[in-house]
Design a protein around this motif. Structure first.
Motif, short mmCIF file in Angstrom:
data_model
loop_
_atom_site.label_atom_id
_atom_site.label_comp_id
_atom_site.label_asym_id
_atom_site.label_seq_id
_atom_site.Cartn_x
_atom_site.Cartn_y
_atom_site.Cartn_z
N ARG A 29 -53.72 -26.05 40.06
CA ARG A 29 -54.70 -25.17 40.71
C ARG A 29 -54.89 -25.57 42.17
O ARG A 29 -54.91 -24.73 43.06
CB ARG A 29 -56.04 -25.21 39.97
N GLU A 30 -55.00 -26.87 42.43
CA GLU A 30 -55.14 -27.35 43.81
C GLU A 30 -53.89 -27.04 44.63
O GLU A 30 -53.98 -26.67 45.80
CB GLU A 30 -55.42 -28.85 43.82
N ALA A 31 -52.73 -27.17 44.01
CA ALA A 31 -51.47 -26.86 44.71
C ALA A 31 -51.41 -25.38 45.06
O ALA A 31 -51.06 -25.02 46.19
CB ALA A 31 -50.27 -27.26 43.84
N ALA A 32 -51.76 -24.52 44.11
CA ALA A 32 -51.74 -23.08 44.37
C ALA A 32 -52.74 -22.71 45.47
O ALA A 32 -52.44 -21.89 46.35
CB ALA A 32 -52.05 -22.32 43.08
N ALA A 33 -53.90 -23.34 45.45
CA ALA A 33 -54.91 -23.07 46.47
C ALA A 33 -54.41 -23.50 47.85
O ALA A 33 -54.60 -22.78 48.85
CB ALA A 33 -56.22 -23.78 46.13
N ILE A 56 -41.04 -31.98 45.41
CA ILE A 56 -41.45 -30.67 45.93
C ILE A 56 -41.99 -29.85 44.77
O ILE A 56 -41.49 -29.93 43.64
CB ILE A 56 -40.29 -29.95 46.64
N VAL A 57 -43.03 -29.09 45.04
CA VAL A 57 -43.58 -28.16 44.05
C VAL A 57 -43.63 -26.79 44.73
O VAL A 57 -44.05 -26.68 45.88
CB VAL A 57 -44.96 -28.62 43.52
N SER A 58 -43.18 -25.80 44.01
CA SER A 58 -43.11 -24.44 44.57
C SER A 58 -43.89 -23.46 43.71
O SER A 58 -44.32 -23.78 42.60
CB SER A 58 -41.65 -23.99 44.67
N ARG A 72 -53.52 -24.18 31.34
CA ARG A 72 -54.61 -24.06 32.31
C ARG A 72 -54.22 -24.84 33.57
O ARG A 72 -53.88 -26.02 33.50
CB ARG A 72 -55.90 -24.58 31.72
N ALA A 73 -54.28 -24.19 34.72
CA ALA A 73 -53.83 -24.78 35.98
C ALA A 73 -54.58 -26.05 36.33
O ALA A 73 -54.03 -26.95 36.96
CB ALA A 73 -53.93 -23.76 37.11
N GLU A 74 -55.82 -26.16 35.91
CA GLU A 74 -56.59 -27.36 36.22
C GLU A 74 -56.27 -28.52 35.29
O GLU A 74 -56.73 -29.63 35.50
CB GLU A 74 -58.10 -27.08 36.24
N GLU A 75 -55.46 -28.27 34.28
CA GLU A 75 -55.08 -29.33 33.34
C GLU A 75 -53.63 -29.80 33.50
O GLU A 75 -53.17 -30.66 32.76
CB GLU A 75 -55.31 -28.84 31.90
N VAL A 76 -52.93 -29.22 34.46
CA VAL A 76 -51.54 -29.60 34.72
C VAL A 76 -51.48 -30.28 36.08
O VAL A 76 -51.94 -29.72 37.08
CB VAL A 76 -50.61 -28.36 34.69
N ASN A 77 -50.91 -31.49 36.11
CA ASN A 77 -50.75 -32.19 37.38
C ASN A 77 -49.44 -31.78 38.05
O ASN A 77 -48.46 -31.44 37.38
CB ASN A 77 -50.75 -33.71 37.17
N VAL A 78 -49.43 -31.86 39.36
CA VAL A 78 -48.24 -31.50 40.13
C VAL A 78 -47.03 -32.30 39.67
O VAL A 78 -45.94 -31.74 39.53
CB VAL A 78 -48.51 -31.71 41.64
N TYR A 79 -47.19 -33.59 39.39
CA TYR A 79 -46.03 -34.41 39.00
C TYR A 79 -45.37 -33.91 37.72
O TYR A 79 -44.20 -34.18 37.49
CB TYR A 79 -46.41 -35.89 38.88
N GLU A 80 -46.08 -33.14 36.90
CA GLU A 80 -45.52 -32.62 35.66
C GLU A 80 -44.59 -31.43 35.88
O GLU A 80 -43.75 -31.15 35.04
CB GLU A 80 -46.65 -32.18 34.71
N ILE A 81 -44.75 -30.73 36.98
CA ILE A 81 -43.98 -29.50 37.21
C ILE A 81 -43.10 -29.56 38.46
O ILE A 81 -42.29 -28.66 38.68
CB ILE A 81 -44.91 -28.27 37.29
N MET A 82 -43.21 -30.61 39.25
CA MET A 82 -42.46 -30.70 40.50
C MET A 82 -40.99 -31.01 40.26
O MET A 82 -40.58 -31.41 39.17
CB MET A 82 -43.06 -31.78 41.40
#
Length: 136
Positions: A29-33, A56-58, A72-82
């Protein structure tokens, strides 16, 4: 003598200098914001220590890692999807080689590096749309 149309266009000539960094512990959520606020499609994930690699996260990572699986976007950390590690390209590399490299490895964008520092971001769309190669 070569005219100006024979000038080699380099990565630094078409890169964006608008690089935004985010910590891997931030939420999707923070990344998208941050992407929305800064009007970018990706964020570089900071290194945890000097020997670590950049990530990198896109937008596509958020779609694939959060939206599609219904998380839920607030429950996923960037490191999990980058994506990590990422490949950077030299600032002086000819854009023809950058385009070929990005295409072959299936990437749409790469950080531009000069003297060990990340100085910009080059994208496949910038290689086509942000230079005058196709306007002549």
């Amino acid at each position: 003598m070569a005219d100006s149309s024979d000038r080699i266009v380099r990565g630094k000539d078409v890169m964006s200098t608008n690089i935004i960094f985010i910590d891997g512990m931030a939420t999707a959520r923070e990344a998208a914001a941050a992407m929305r606020e800064k009007r970018v499609h990706s964020l570089l994930v900071t290194k945890r220590h000097a020997d670590d690699a950049w990530g990198i996260v896109s937008v596509q990572d958020i779609i694939n890692g959060v939206l599609i699986p219904g998380k839920r976007a607030e429950e996923v950390n960037v490191y999990e999807i980058m994506t990590k590690p990422i490949m950077s390209v030299p600032a002086d590399m000819d854009i023809r080689y950058i385009a070929r490299l990005l295409h072959r490895v299936g990437m749409r964008r790469a950080p531009v590096e000069e003297n060990g520092q990340l100085i910009g971001m080059v994208t496949l769309s910038a290689l086509v749309l942000d230079n005058d190669l196709f306007l002549k």
